[in-house]
Motif scaffolding. Sequence first.
Motif, mmCIF file in Angstrom:
data_model
loop_
_atom_site.group_PDB
_atom_site.id
_atom_site.type_symbol
_atom_site.label_atom_id
_atom_site.label_comp_id
_atom_site.label_asym_id
_atom_site.label_seq_id
_atom_site.Cartn_x
_atom_site.Cartn_y
_atom_site.Cartn_z
ATOM 1 N N ASP A 43 0.802 -1.235 0.000
ATOM 2 C CA ASP A 43 0.000 0.000 0.000
ATOM 3 C C ASP A 43 0.833 1.282 0.000
ATOM 4 O OD1 ASP A 43 -2.132 -1.713 0.134
ATOM 5 O OD2 ASP A 43 -3.016 -0.873 1.943
ATOM 6 N N HIS A 220 0.409 -0.347 5.083
ATOM 7 C CA HIS A 220 -0.965 -0.838 5.136
ATOM 8 C C HIS A 220 -1.576 -0.465 6.489
ATOM 9 C CE1 HIS A 220 -4.304 -3.682 5.322
ATOM 10 N NE2 HIS A 220 -4.106 -4.005 4.056
ATOM 11 N N SER A 259 -14.753 4.321 1.437
ATOM 12 C CA SER A 259 -13.568 4.134 2.289
ATOM 13 C C SER A 259 -13.794 2.989 3.270
ATOM 14 C CB SER A 259 -13.226 5.433 3.037
ATOM 15 O OG SER A 259 -13.012 6.499 2.134
ATOM 16 N N TYR A 286 0.620 7.495 8.333
ATOM 17 C CA TYR A 286 1.037 6.901 7.053
ATOM 18 C C TYR A 286 2.497 7.234 6.768
ATOM 19 C CZ TYR A 286 0.859 5.444 2.164
ATOM 20 O OH TYR A 286 1.100 4.811 0.972
ATOM 21 N N PHE A 323 -2.634 3.988 -2.721
ATOM 22 C CA PHE A 323 -3.529 4.208 -1.583
ATOM 23 C C PHE A 323 -4.052 5.637 -1.639
ATOM 24 C CE2 PHE A 323 -4.837 4.604 2.843
ATOM 25 C CZ PHE A 323 -5.234 3.312 3.166
ATOM 26 N N TRP A 331 -10.256 7.041 1.311
ATOM 27 C CA TRP A 331 -9.120 6.477 2.035
ATOM 28 C C TRP A 331 -9.080 4.988 1.720
ATOM 29 C CZ3 TRP A 331 -5.690 9.343 4.956
ATOM 30 C CH2 TRP A 331 -6.044 10.693 5.143
ATOM 31 N N GLY A 332 -7.952 4.524 1.211
ATOM 32 C CA GLY A 332 -7.821 3.126 0.822
ATOM 33 C C GLY A 332 -7.470 3.008 -0.649
ATOM 34 N N LYS A 333 -7.500 1.769 -1.152
ATOM 35 C CA LYS A 333 -7.191 1.548 -2.571
ATOM 36 C C LYS A 333 -8.479 1.113 -3.276
ATOM 37 C CE LYS A 333 -5.738 -2.295 -0.148
ATOM 38 N NZ LYS A 333 -5.282 -2.370 1.240
ATOM 39 N N SER A 340 -4.658 4.944 -6.551
ATOM 40 C CA SER A 340 -4.794 3.529 -6.218
ATOM 41 C C SER A 340 -3.869 2.630 -7.016
ATOM 42 C CB SER A 340 -6.247 3.082 -6.442
ATOM 43 O OG SER A 340 -6.434 1.728 -6.104
#
Length: 485
Positions: A43, A220, A259, A286, A323, A331-333, A340
């Motif tokens: 990530d 991650h 998310s 992060y 990410f 927020w996230g992939k 992403s």
Amino acid sequence: MNINSSICNLKFGLFFHLLFLSCSNRDEVKGQIPNVLFIAIDDMLPVLGCYGNSTALTPNIDTLANQGILFMNAYCQVGLSNPSRASLMTGMRPDEIKVWTLKPHFREEKPNVVTLPQFYKEKGYATRAVGKIYHDGAYHQDPVSWSNPSVLSVTRDGRGHKYVLPENYMPKRSKATTTENANVQDTAYIDGKVCQAAIELLNQLTDSTFFLAVGFRRPHLPFSAPKKYWDLYEREMFKKELKNPRRPARAPDFAFHNSNELRGYEDIGELGVIREEKQLELLHGYFASVSYIDAQIGKLIAELKRLGRYDNTIIVLYSDNGFHLGDFGLWGKTTNYEASVNIPLIFCGKGIEQGAINRSMVELIDIYPTLIDLTHGEMKSSHDGISLLPILKGKSSKVKSYALSQIVRPYQDAINSRSPDSMGYSLRTEKYRYIEWRNTKNMSVFARELYRMDDALSEKENIASDIKNEALMNQFSDIVNRIRK
């Protein structure tokens, strides 16, 4: 001296001479055949100093980039761990191995495929793995890839994997808080343990030509890192990293998500806007996690040099996917958008151009043929990537003009399904990102997106509805049809 003694001395002399030649030849062969250090990160966006990010403190990865080639426009095949890793390790696109989600193993569809480390094992290498190389979970592992059982490749939710603080660590709860800042040694967390185990393996492999895969799990979620890496940054520094939460104009709603990965943690609500204070904490965590991983890579490279193996080792460093850090409110992939699927990719080693930055389109699937070309100069035609060797040798600036990524919808299918309802194919070129959405039952196209990317770091406006772009999109669709499987 009698004749028997002379013959005896001659035999001993010949024996030691042949032994010397044998050792010399073996050393010469060992010197000619490079080792491979294969570094996987989970990530990680290209938010690194070497990629121009002024906030990130990543001196070790930056040094590695300066000693090799950094690819600015590298893309994964799927913005999700299992399909991305399966595609890279088999050298086949997701539609070929039929792995698009977190569920299947690539050997369900391709039981006899030769993975990248398996190729090296068959060539006589010691192939070893530490950490996350294939997707987490015992089912997703691939023992035939390795000379010996992999180490720390499967983890439970036990202490040190995600959390170490008592308030976060509970045996039956894997998702407590989204961040953890603990005053502990690097080895308290899983990635410090992975680094330590990898260093121990390097010391065991001093007489072997090796393919050593080392997989780090941060950054991650949760963003857990020792306090000293949090202390590298001030919280206020991340105000400049806050992203515009507005989605691209005229983009279809189903292309996004809620998310979901982030909202599974107890300090994030299931619905609603995430407060700026929490966003700054997430960004801090992060970047602290990125610096934590950078430090582990530094230790690994230092040990490689101490053992005298650095100059004869090809190093490749990559992330399985990107990410979203608040851009588009995500927020996230698990999207087809830049954040992403754009990932860091660095090659370093003997014969590779140093200090170069390449801006052509490349894909994770290209790693397989590139490494084989670098070490053995042979490639099986059943693989879908294109060797980057001409770029690494400074003989060409590009080997392809596109990168193809894909993601399934609805979002929950990516987590739970083996047969998703729809698939979005995203073709990235120098100037555009083209996305077409298909019904998986008959592969008919039901929606399209088109974004200008030549002057932007993210998608801004979907211009697919403009009739003047119809011919261009049809050209892109033809390319998708040709290369997706």
